[in-house]
Motif scaffolding. Structure first.
Motif, PDB file in Angstrom:
ATOM      1  N   TYR A   9      81.605  88.112  93.540  1.00  0.00           N
ATOM      2  CA  TYR A   9      82.344  86.879  93.837  1.00  0.00           C
ATOM      3  C   TYR A   9      83.107  86.334  92.635  1.00  0.00           C
ATOM      4  N   ARG A  10      83.543  87.223  91.762  1.00  0.00           N
ATOM      5  CA  ARG A  10      84.238  86.816  90.541  1.00  0.00           C
ATOM      6  C   ARG A  10      85.430  85.904  90.845  1.00  0.00           C
ATOM      7  N   ALA A  11      86.129  86.144  91.936  1.00  0.00           N
ATOM      8  CA  ALA A  11      87.308  85.331  92.262  1.00  0.00           C
ATOM      9  C   ALA A  11      86.953  83.867  92.500  1.00  0.00           C
ATOM     10  N   PHE A  12      85.695  83.583  92.832  1.00  0.00           N
ATOM     11  CA  PHE A  12      85.256  82.213  93.089  1.00  0.00           C
ATOM     12  C   PHE A  12      84.425  81.649  91.929  1.00  0.00           C
ATOM     13  N   LEU A  13      84.425  82.342  90.804  1.00  0.00           N
ATOM     14  CA  LEU A  13      83.640  81.937  89.635  1.00  0.00           C
ATOM     15  C   LEU A  13      84.571  81.785  88.435  1.00  0.00           C
ATOM     16  N   PRO A  14      85.288  80.677  88.351  1.00  0.00           N
ATOM     17  CA  PRO A  14      86.304  80.518  87.304  1.00  0.00           C
ATOM     18  C   PRO A  14      85.747  80.501  85.890  1.00  0.00           C
ATOM     19  N   ASP A  15      84.455  80.249  85.716  1.00  0.00           N
ATOM     20  CA  ASP A  15      83.886  80.246  84.363  1.00  0.00           C
ATOM     21  C   ASP A  15      83.776  81.655  83.781  1.00  0.00           C
ATOM     22  N   VAL A  16      83.824  82.654  84.624  1.00  0.00           N
ATOM     23  CA  VAL A  16      83.729  84.039  84.158  1.00  0.00           C
ATOM     24  C   VAL A  16      85.116  84.520  83.737  1.00  0.00           C
ATOM     25  N   THR A  17      85.209  85.033  82.524  1.00  0.00           N
ATOM     26  CA  THR A  17      86.471  85.564  82.005  1.00  0.00           C
ATOM     27  C   THR A  17      86.263  87.009  81.574  1.00  0.00           C
ATOM     28  N   ASP A  18      87.336  87.628  81.096  1.00  0.00           N
ATOM     29  CA  ASP A  18      87.227  88.999  80.591  1.00  0.00           C
ATOM     30  C   ASP A  18      86.318  89.081  79.372  1.00  0.00           C
ATOM     31  N   ALA A  19      86.105  87.941  78.716  1.00  0.00           N
ATOM     32  CA  ALA A  19      85.258  87.918  77.519  1.00  0.00           C
ATOM     33  C   ALA A  19      83.786  87.714  77.840  1.00  0.00           C
ATOM     34  N   THR A  20      83.463  87.498  79.117  1.00  0.00           N
ATOM     35  CA  THR A  20      82.075  87.219  79.499  1.00  0.00           C
ATOM     36  C   THR A  20      81.301  88.521  79.729  1.00  0.00           C
ATOM     37  N   PRO A  21      80.268  88.784  78.927  1.00  0.00           N
ATOM     38  CA  PRO A  21      79.414  89.948  79.214  1.00  0.00           C
ATOM     39  C   PRO A  21      78.539  89.643  80.423  1.00  0.00           C
ATOM     40  N   ILE A  22      78.483  90.540  81.372  1.00  0.00           N
ATOM     41  CA  ILE A  22      77.751  90.281  82.608  1.00  0.00           C
ATOM     42  C   ILE A  22      76.298  90.720  82.434  1.00  0.00           C
ATOM     43  N   ILE A  23      75.412  89.721  82.388  1.00  0.00           N
ATOM     44  CA  ILE A  23      73.970  89.988  82.305  1.00  0.00           C
ATOM     45  C   ILE A  23      73.415  89.885  83.720  1.00  0.00           C
ATOM     46  N   THR A  24      73.058  91.007  84.287  1.00  0.00           N
ATOM     47  CA  THR A  24      72.660  91.026  85.697  1.00  0.00           C
ATOM     48  C   THR A  24      71.449  91.911  85.919  1.00  0.00           C
ATOM     49  N   LEU A  25      70.654  91.540  86.892  1.00  0.00           N
ATOM     50  CA  LEU A  25      69.574  92.374  87.414  1.00  0.00           C
ATOM     51  C   LEU A  25      69.869  92.757  88.865  1.00  0.00           C
ATOM     52  N   TYR A  26      71.157  92.673  89.239  1.00  0.00           N
ATOM     53  CA  TYR A  26      71.620  92.971  90.600  1.00  0.00           C
ATOM     54  C   TYR A  26      71.052  91.977  91.608  1.00  0.00           C
ATOM     55  N   GLU A  27      71.133  90.720  91.230  1.00  0.00           N
ATOM     56  CA  GLU A  27      70.694  89.625  92.086  1.00  0.00           C
ATOM     57  C   GLU A  27      71.656  89.443  93.264  1.00  0.00           C
ATOM     58  N   GLY A  28      71.226  88.680  94.237  1.00  0.00           N
ATOM     59  CA  GLY A  28      72.056  88.393  95.404  1.00  0.00           C
ATOM     60  C   GLY A  28      71.910  89.448  96.485  1.00  0.00           C
ATOM     61  N   ASP A  29      72.785  89.346  97.491  1.00  0.00           N
ATOM     62  CA  ASP A  29      72.761  90.262  98.632  1.00  0.00           C
ATOM     63  C   ASP A  29      71.395  90.232  99.317  1.00  0.00           C
ATOM     64  N   THR A  30      70.822  89.028  99.417  1.00  0.00           N
ATOM     65  CA  THR A  30      69.501  88.877 100.031  1.00  0.00           C
ATOM     66  C   THR A  30      69.612  88.849 101.558  1.00  0.00           C
ATOM     67  N   PRO A  31      68.543  89.170 102.262  1.00  0.00           N
ATOM     68  CA  PRO A  31      68.629  89.282 103.721  1.00  0.00           C
ATOM     69  C   PRO A  31      68.892  87.936 104.414  1.00  0.00           C
ATOM     70  N   LEU A  32      69.660  87.997 105.482  1.00  0.00           N
ATOM     71  CA  LEU A  32      69.786  86.876 106.417  1.00  0.00           C
ATOM     72  C   LEU A  32      69.208  87.374 107.737  1.00  0.00           C
ATOM     73  N   LEU A  33      68.035  86.892 108.070  1.00  0.00           N
ATOM     74  CA  LEU A  33      67.271  87.432 109.194  1.00  0.00           C
ATOM     75  C   LEU A  33      67.184  86.417 110.325  1.00  0.00           C
ATOM     76  N   GLU A  34      67.547  86.836 111.536  1.00  0.00           N
ATOM     77  CA  GLU A  34      67.328  85.943 112.667  1.00  0.00           C
ATOM     78  C   GLU A  34      65.832  85.873 112.959  1.00  0.00           C
ATOM     79  N   ALA A  35      65.360  84.675 113.328  1.00  0.00           N
ATOM     80  CA  ALA A  35      63.928  84.439 113.466  1.00  0.00           C
ATOM     81  C   ALA A  35      63.612  83.837 114.837  1.00  0.00           C
ATOM     82  N   PRO A  36      63.696  84.627 115.912  1.00  0.00           N
ATOM     83  CA  PRO A  36      63.483  84.073 117.259  1.00  0.00           C
ATOM     84  C   PRO A  36      62.046  83.646 117.517  1.00  0.00           C
ATOM     85  N   ARG A  37      61.054  84.378 117.014  1.00  0.00           N
ATOM     86  CA  ARG A  37      59.662  83.987 117.248  1.00  0.00           C
ATOM     87  C   ARG A  37      59.312  82.708 116.480  1.00  0.00           C
TER      88      ARG A  37
END
Length: 359
Positions: A9-37
């Motif tokens: 989502y870099r396009a929506f994160l204006p604080d991130v620039t080409d000079a920003t080193p990306i420190i990541t553990l591959y966060e995000g992309d968490t499940p969205l689960l429907e819960a009928p019960r």
């Protein structure tokens, strides 16, 4: 997912620039689960579809990772050697993990005896220097802000504005999965950064033409720690939901704005109802979340009892469950009511125990 929320989502994160080193553990992309019960178990209306955004599936087991990848990446960009935070548990785990990933030191202040062992063990394993104080979270945060203002530590609590920039990406993911914004989004409210961040994310996606509507934001506090509902700070907040045991939220005004601008509400629920919902989501949907996560589930049940939701059209409600249940295993063992049975290593003996337990 492109290896973490900043790359996605870099396009929506204006604080991130080409000079920003990306420190990541591959966060995000968490499940969205429907819960009928779970919807049925909470007695929510039949026209309502319930979706669980399970943030416990982040690398350190909570939503804090979204903000911490941003905070630590920007700290690394500035050349910081150490980060510091106050915490009720999840922030300490995330700060310590991302600091370790960046090769930095981390320091944590937390209330003595008030942090679940699952969370404390994470911070210690990631090499954090942990200081327990004779005070609550609000006092710890005041001390951290004071120290960071005069010493070479980067503050990584949610008063750091880039933290909320990372946390807003969960709202983007919900829309990406559903194809539009939900009608309502329910969320626990402790320090109030998350409800502030989600509302920012929904508004930004709407402004970009990615949604046709905005959700009503439904925030819920624990009855013994409900300063926003009370209208004044709580000096000695008390609740079994330790992650939201906060008496003077740092993002108070942001939460109020999210409530008012969205036409939603912020309410409170009792510890008893929180524990009932905590058990219900695990038993009915196989989702093991920490106690604070159940606060919005209990809140939705309470609203349904009051006839809050319209019945004349289909509704979609998303709920953020902020952390994994393994953060607080002691509470889970107490609430489950179960026990480990013993039997000889013989088929007949095992079947006899099963008859007692199941039939």
């Amino acid at each position: 997912m492109k290896h973490g929320i900043i790359n996605a989502y870099r396009a929506f994160l204006p604080d991130v620039t080409d000079a920003t080193p990306i420190i990541t553990l591959y966060e995000g992309d968490t499940p969205l689960l429907e819960a009928p019960r779970l919807r049925e178990r909470l007695f929510l209306p039949d026209n309502l579809r319930l979706f669980i955004k399970f943030e416990g599936m982040n690398p350190t087991g909570s939503f804090k990772d979204r903000g911490m990848t941003m905070a630590v990446s920007k700290a690394a960009e500035r050349g910081a050697q150490a980060v510091m935070c106050a915490s009720t548990g999840n922030t300490s785990a995330a700060a310590a993990a991302y600091a370790a990933r960046a090769g930095m030191r981390s320091v944590v202040l937390l209330p003595r005896g008030e942090v679940a062992m699952g969370k404390l063990s994470q911070a210690l394993m990631h090499g954090a220097t942990v200081l327990a104080i004779d005070g609550n979270f609000d006092e710890a945060l005041c001390l951290v802000r004071d120290i960071c203002a005069t010493h070479p530590f980067d503050l990584v609590n949610s008063v750091n504005p880039v933290r909320l920039e990372g946390q807003k990406t969960a709202a983007f993911e919900i829309v990406d999965e559903l194809g539009d914004a939900p009608d309502y989004h329910a969320i626990p409210v402790g320090n109030a950064g998350n409800i502030t961040a989600y509302w920012r994310g929904f508004r930004q996606y709407h402004a970009a033409g990615k949604t046709t509507k905005l959700p009503k934001m439904l925030g819920f506090q624990a009855a013994g720690a409900s300063p926003i509902v009370d209208g004044h700070p709580v000096l000695h907040p008390q609740t079994i939901a330790t992650a939201i045991r906060i008496g003077n939220p740092a993002s108070w005004q942001g939460a109020v704005a999210a409530r008012d601008e969205s036409g939603g509400l912020i309410d409170r629920v009792s510890d008893e109802r929180i524990l009932e919902a905590y058990a219900a989501v695990a038993a009915s949907e196989g989702i093991f979340a920490e106690p604070a996560c159940a606060t919005p589930l209990a809140g939705l049940q309470s609203l349904a009892e009051q006839g809050y939701f319209p019945l004349d059209r289909p509704l979609r409600v998303s709920v953020t469950l902020t952390g994994h249940g393994l953060k607080d295993p002691d509470r889970a063992l107490k609430v489950s009511g179960g026990s480990v049975r013993e039997a000889p290593a013989q088929k007949d003996a095992i079947l006899r125990e099963l008859e007692k337990a199941i039939f």
